[in-house]
Design an enzyme around this catalytic site. Sequence first.
Site: not given
Ligand code: PLP
Length: 406
Positions: A21, A188, A247, A277
Amino acid sequence: MDYEAYFASELDGVREEGRYRVFTDIKRHRGKFPHATRFVDDETQAVTVWCSNDYLGMGQHPKVIEAMHNCLDECGAGAGGTRNISGTNHYHVELEAELADLHGKESALLFTSGYVSNWAGLGTLAAKIPGCVVFSDALNHASMIEGIRHSRAPYKIWKHNDPEDLDRMLSEFGPDVPKLVAFESVYSMDGDIAPIAEILDVCEKHGAMSYIDEVHAVGLYGPHGGGIAEREGLMDRITVIEGTLGKAFGVMGGYIAASANLVDFVRSFASGFIFSTALPPAVAAGAAASIRHLKMSNEEREAQQDRVRQVRRQLDIMGIPHLDNPSHIIPVMVGDAHKCKRISDWLMDNHGIYVQPINYPTVPVGTERLRLTPSPVHGDGDIDALITALSEIWSQCELARMATAA
Ligand SMILES: *Cc1c(COP(=O)(O)O)cnc(C)c1O
């Protein structure tokens, strides 16, 4: 042992498999997103980001920025401790109330990320409920898989989005066995959506708890941004709803929402919650502002769906193959790891179009793709530039086209 040589040889292996990556170094500019500046070899390049999970551009929304500024000035930078030892800031408490309300649940619990919320939430439930068996969808996210593994509870993997397979597996266990069914709403990489009602029917038939990851749906679906389960009127039938603040909400953090007792149980036993924390108060304030805004406003959701339709229509006209799905995620299929990487590099270097190639192991070999995520902040000009460039590279690489819709 020669540790350095070991690290280097393992990395060479990853490179040979084409899985190494390389991060793209960018600065996002508030107010100008999806436009950003890329830093490469002591130079800079103007780029348009087409692969962000800041799905609605909330990361630059004036209400979010203002809430974060105000809170930073009011409370300072960090939380100053774990939740139990001086780190519970009033902004965390308000945000948890906002999240419980968003999902129609009694209670909610914040984590430092969606990853940690899945890992700690699933891990704690599966580890602490005596004799619990976990039933995990075959395409669940790494954070869920790690949580389930970490729990050391026995687990079964059911066929992706297949309630009948789940039913068969649950039937192998008697009514006295505690059961936890884990799945997502919007997946996703393919952008497909789980048949939630059917899965819940099966869970209820077998007395199983249901745990849904709505990470790619919260903020985006449902009249208040509560996710697919809100849109389908199913939130009250789900035991645990998990989401991210990183997101569509544009900030950072993760959470679970559930009954008061379940949330209190995870709060009291989850190591990944207790010994870490708390989120910076300004992050909590920004996330709360984003959620509040998206509860009341459909404008961003509608604009996003419009942009998604627009990109799909143009891809169809050009015959560029993309997975048909009912969500906002547009996977443009390339089907070859090296071509996928080459196309991505070419788009960036020649057109300032930033789309990360998605290769194995994130997706199966032969289904390598470019994952496009149109947002309300992508203009017509951005879309035209993307489609024109894609069409040009499709010809150059002699990639197959679909029958055109034109
Ligand atoms: C990105 C993702 C997560 C993790 O969420 P973050 O807040 O980025 O750590 C959990 N589940 C799925 C399906 C994701 O795509």
